[in-house]
Design a protein around this motif. Structure first.
Motif, PDB file in Angstrom:
ATOM      1  N   LEU A  60     -24.006  -8.334  28.709  1.00  0.00           N
ATOM      2  CA  LEU A  60     -23.052  -9.423  28.835  1.00  0.00           C
ATOM      3  C   LEU A  60     -21.868  -8.978  29.677  1.00  0.00           C
ATOM      4  N   LYS A  61     -21.206  -9.957  30.282  1.00  0.00           N
ATOM      5  CA  LYS A  61     -20.034  -9.659  31.097  1.00  0.00           C
ATOM      6  C   LYS A  61     -18.997 -10.749  30.890  1.00  0.00           C
ATOM      7  N   PHE A  62     -17.773 -10.443  31.288  1.00  0.00           N
ATOM      8  CA  PHE A  62     -16.725 -11.453  31.287  1.00  0.00           C
ATOM      9  C   PHE A  62     -16.887 -12.313  32.531  1.00  0.00           C
ATOM     10  N   LYS A  63     -16.434 -13.544  32.448  1.00  0.00           N
ATOM     11  CA  LYS A  63     -16.665 -14.528  33.502  1.00  0.00           C
ATOM     12  C   LYS A  63     -16.293 -14.029  34.895  1.00  0.00           C
ATOM     13  N   TYR A  96     -21.095 -13.360  20.926  1.00  0.00           N
ATOM     14  CA  TYR A  96     -20.368 -12.830  22.087  1.00  0.00           C
ATOM     15  C   TYR A  96     -20.203 -13.879  23.197  1.00  0.00           C
ATOM     16  N   THR A  97     -21.127 -14.835  23.304  1.00  0.00           N
ATOM     17  CA  THR A  97     -20.983 -15.866  24.332  1.00  0.00           C
ATOM     18  C   THR A  97     -20.129 -17.033  23.846  1.00  0.00           C
ATOM     19  N   HIS A 126     -20.267   0.343  30.633  1.00  0.00           N
ATOM     20  CA  HIS A 126     -20.372  -0.611  29.529  1.00  0.00           C
ATOM     21  C   HIS A 126     -20.229   0.122  28.204  1.00  0.00           C
ATOM     22  N   LEU A 164     -18.036 -14.323  26.626  1.00  0.00           N
ATOM     23  CA  LEU A 164     -18.767 -13.524  27.613  1.00  0.00           C
ATOM     24  C   LEU A 164     -19.965 -14.314  28.117  1.00  0.00           C
ATOM     25  N   GLU A 165     -20.507 -13.901  29.253  1.00  0.00           N
ATOM     26  CA  GLU A 165     -21.690 -14.550  29.824  1.00  0.00           C
ATOM     27  C   GLU A 165     -22.872 -13.591  29.729  1.00  0.00           C
ATOM     28  N   THR A 209     -21.539  -5.397  34.027  1.00  0.00           N
ATOM     29  CA  THR A 209     -21.755  -5.460  32.587  1.00  0.00           C
ATOM     30  C   THR A 209     -20.577  -4.834  31.857  1.00  0.00           C
ATOM     31  N   ASP A 210     -20.153  -5.465  30.779  1.00  0.00           N
ATOM     32  CA  ASP A 210     -19.094  -4.907  29.958  1.00  0.00           C
ATOM     33  C   ASP A 210     -19.602  -4.484  28.588  1.00  0.00           C
TER      34      ASP A 210
END
Length: 130
Positions: free
Chosen positions: A47-50, A23-24, A8, A29-30, A55-56
Motif C-alpha cells: 500500500l502507498k499514500f495517495k 488501511y485503505t 517500506h 492508503l491506496e 510503497t509505504d
C-alpha cells in the motif's frame, strides 16, 4: 553508500483482506498490488499514500499466525540500487544476515533480511526494473 530511502515497513497481519480494508478505508492508503510469495504460503499486500510514488506499508499474512499484542511490525526495508553490491559491503562490515541468499519475488524485486544491533529485522530491497 547506496541506500536511498526507507522502502517500506512490513506489518504481520492475521487477515490480509480485513487489514487492506482498514488501511485503505480508515487510513486512506491506496492498494498497489497483492500476490502470493514464492513460498506459496505468505500473502503480501503493498500500500502507498495517495501522493507517494512508492510503497509505504507491506502487509504480511501467513508468516506468524500467533501475533503478539505488541511488536507486529516485522521489519524496516531500505531501497538499494544494487543488492549484490550492498550484500558484499555488509559482509565486510560483519553484518549478520538472516537469509543465506536474496529472494526474488514474482515481480522481479529482490530482497534479503539482516539483523540490526538488537536483533531487529532489517531488509535491503532492490525494486524490480519497470
Amino acid at each position: 553508500m547506496a541506500i536511498r530511502r526507507l522502502e517500506h515497513t512490513g506489518i504481520m497481519v492475521k487477515d490480509i483482506e480485513a487489514s487492506i480494508h482498514f488501511y485503505t478505508n480508515v487510513l486512506g492508503l491506496e492498494l498497489q498490488k497483492t500476490f502470493i510469495h514464492t513460498n506459496e504460503v505468505i500473502k503480501l499486500a503493498f500500500l502507498k499514500f495517495k501522493d507517494s510514488a512508492h510503497t509505504d506499508i507491506e502487509l504480511i499474512e501467513g508468516y506468524n499466525d500467533s501475533l503478539p499484542k505488541e511488536g507486529v511490525v516485522h521489519h524496516l526495508a531500505f531501497t538499494v540500487d544494487q543488492l549484490e553490491e550492498e550484500i558484499e559491503r555488509f559482509k565486510r562490515l560483519n553484518v549478520e544476515f538472516i537469509d543465506e541468499a536474496p529472494t526474488t519475488l514474482p515481480n522481479g524485486s529482490k530482497y534479503i533480511f539482516f539483523k540490526g544491533p538488537d536483533g531487529e529485522w532489517l531488509e535491503l530491497f532492490e525494486p524490480a526494473s519497470e
